[in-house]
Write a protein that holds these residues in place. Structure first.
Motif, mmCIF file in Angstrom:
data_model
loop_
_atom_site.group_PDB
_atom_site.id
_atom_site.type_symbol
_atom_site.label_atom_id
_atom_site.label_comp_id
_atom_site.label_asym_id
_atom_site.label_seq_id
_atom_site.Cartn_x
_atom_site.Cartn_y
_atom_site.Cartn_z
ATOM 1 N N UNK A 157 120.380 82.455 79.875
ATOM 2 C CA UNK A 157 120.748 82.672 78.757
ATOM 3 C C UNK A 157 119.897 81.760 77.939
ATOM 4 N N UNK A 158 119.437 81.333 76.968
ATOM 5 C CA UNK A 158 119.424 80.334 76.131
ATOM 6 C C UNK A 158 119.475 79.382 75.627
ATOM 7 N N UNK A 159 119.498 78.129 76.020
ATOM 8 C CA UNK A 159 120.325 77.167 76.065
ATOM 9 C C UNK A 159 119.272 76.570 74.754
ATOM 10 N N UNK A 160 120.115 75.025 74.517
ATOM 11 C CA UNK A 160 119.822 74.221 73.432
ATOM 12 C C UNK A 160 120.626 73.148 74.381
ATOM 13 N N UNK A 281 115.254 62.955 54.748
ATOM 14 C CA UNK A 281 114.785 62.234 55.747
ATOM 15 C C UNK A 281 115.945 61.577 56.665
ATOM 16 N N UNK A 282 115.460 61.921 58.062
ATOM 17 C CA UNK A 282 117.081 61.935 59.004
ATOM 18 C C UNK A 282 115.755 59.768 58.987
ATOM 19 N N UNK A 283 117.030 59.156 59.619
ATOM 20 C CA UNK A 283 116.309 57.528 60.377
ATOM 21 C C UNK A 283 115.171 57.781 61.158
ATOM 22 N N UNK A 284 115.510 59.147 62.520
ATOM 23 C CA UNK A 284 114.073 59.281 63.174
ATOM 24 C C UNK A 284 114.005 60.776 63.004
ATOM 25 N N UNK A 285 112.886 60.515 63.510
ATOM 26 C CA UNK A 285 112.923 62.749 63.356
ATOM 27 C C UNK A 285 113.846 63.336 64.479
ATOM 28 N N UNK A 286 114.120 64.255 64.788
ATOM 29 C CA UNK A 286 114.511 64.667 66.032
ATOM 30 C C UNK A 286 114.074 65.860 66.052
ATOM 31 N N UNK A 287 114.754 66.240 67.289
ATOM 32 C CA UNK A 287 114.964 68.101 67.620
ATOM 33 C C UNK A 287 115.672 68.969 68.545
ATOM 34 N N UNK A 288 116.146 69.210 68.565
ATOM 35 C CA UNK A 288 116.853 70.020 69.088
ATOM 36 C C UNK A 288 115.885 70.861 70.906
ATOM 37 N N UNK A 289 116.293 71.256 72.175
ATOM 38 C CA UNK A 289 114.973 71.873 72.686
ATOM 39 C C UNK A 289 115.448 72.925 72.734
ATOM 40 N N UNK A 290 115.193 73.795 73.050
ATOM 41 C CA UNK A 290 115.133 75.152 72.875
ATOM 42 C C UNK A 290 114.596 75.780 74.431
ATOM 43 N N UNK A 291 115.812 76.558 75.266
ATOM 44 C CA UNK A 291 115.223 76.907 77.000
ATOM 45 C C UNK A 291 115.514 77.864 77.397
#
Length: 318
Positions: A157-160, A281-291
């Motif tokens: 499965x590809x998860x986030x 613009x978000x207050x702080x940069x953010x990412x979701x991790x994909x695995x």
């Protein structure tokens, strides 16, 4: 006779087929759900579990309302069955690796944006390089990925994972990071030529919002981010279809917080260009991790290795 009035067959070996049925009941939560998952009749499953009880010499299921609950003995069996199945899967992987075969069928499940952007290129690569391999692909909610993997509905499965909800590692699961996907504030472009000219999140407090459901990882993060910026979002549209959310923003009907891959997916599936929305613009940069996630016992299986290689090669290269 034992303490519960059931005879014990000391010379018997438990049936693996019946142990797998018990495991399915534990995983699915009911006899009916287990039977449906296995394509069997509930009465047949019940009959086989009664036979397993006779082999074990102890009750395995207890009635609780309209459902069933596993007894202490059943839970012991399920734990041991998981270990046996994992060892069998590892043995299958070692044999396939020794024969250097990339063939058979592998089942993959992924969430929407991965299916739009990462998966098609990976499948094309596999079709070219490994024509004897069949890949079965299913769309699934990200939140359902790991449970379905452990239920053996899928092989990969590809998860986030979102920053507001750190990943909880499940026993027996091995993950490999594909990469990080930037999380973006998108608002109607309103005639802007540059996508980077969007407002800050705090400046969008009065906007209507399109978000994923609150019980999803994405929906939880989106609402938490707005609250961190000092406001409660007015969510007028709720949908797990992030391409639809991007289209709403491009149509000037809402603002949204989406992954960067959602913009790629919208462009590929509906022709919505990134310039049709403004990226704020978000207050702080953010990412979701994909695995990618697999069961640990299958890590050396050639078809799993080939699938992971193809997904890795196509990440962010739709």
């Amino acid at each position: 006779m034992n303490r519960r009035g059931m005879s014990w067959n000391r010379g018997s070996m438990y049936s693996l087929k019946r142990l797998r049925l018990l495991r399915e009941v534990s995983t699915r939560g009911s006899l009916a759900a287990a039977a449906a998952a296995l394509g069997q009749d509930p009465s047949s499953v019940s009959h086989q579990l009664k036979a397993l009880e006779a082999e074990v010499g102890a009750p395995l299921l207890e009635r609780v309302g309209r459902g069933v609950r596993l007894t202490e003995e059943a839970l012991i069996l399920v734990t041991r069955t998981e270990a046996v199945l994992s060892e069998l899967e590892a043995a299958e992987a070692e044999i396939a690796a020794a024969r250097h075969e990339v063939s058979g069928t592998v089942r993959i499940a992924a969430f929407q944006t991965a299916l739009h952007t990462i998966v098609p290129g990976a499948l094309a690569r596999l079709n070219r390089d490994h024509p004897d391999l069949t890949v079965e692909t299913t769309h699934i909610r990200a939140e359902d990925g790991i449970p379905s993997l452990l239920s053996r509905d899928f092989d990969l499965v590809i998860e986030e994972n979102y920053p507001s909800r750190p990943a909880r590692r499940a026993e027996g699961v091995e993950t490999e990071t594909l990469g990080d996907d930037e999380l973006c504030l998108i608002t109607p472009a309103a005639g802007r030529e540059l996508a980077a000219s969007g407002p800050s999140l705090a400046e969008c407090a009065h906007h209507s919002w399109a978000m994923e459901p609150a019980d999803t990882h994405a929906g939880h993060w989106s609402r938490a981010e707005c609250r961190r910026a000092g406001f409660e979002p007015d969510v007028t549209t709720e949908s797990s279809d992030v391409v639809f959310l991007v289209r709403l923003v491009a149509s000037g009907l809402a603002s949204a917080l989406v992954p960067r891959l959602a913009l790629h997916a919208a462009a590929m599936s509906t022709g919505t260009e990134p310039t049709e929305v403004a990226i704020g613009r978000l207050p702080e940069p953010a990412n979701r991790r994909i695995s990618t996630a697999i069961r640990r016992g299958s890590a050396r299986t050639p078809r799993i290795i080939a699938l992971r290689d193809a997904l890795r090669a196509k990440f962010f290269r739709p």
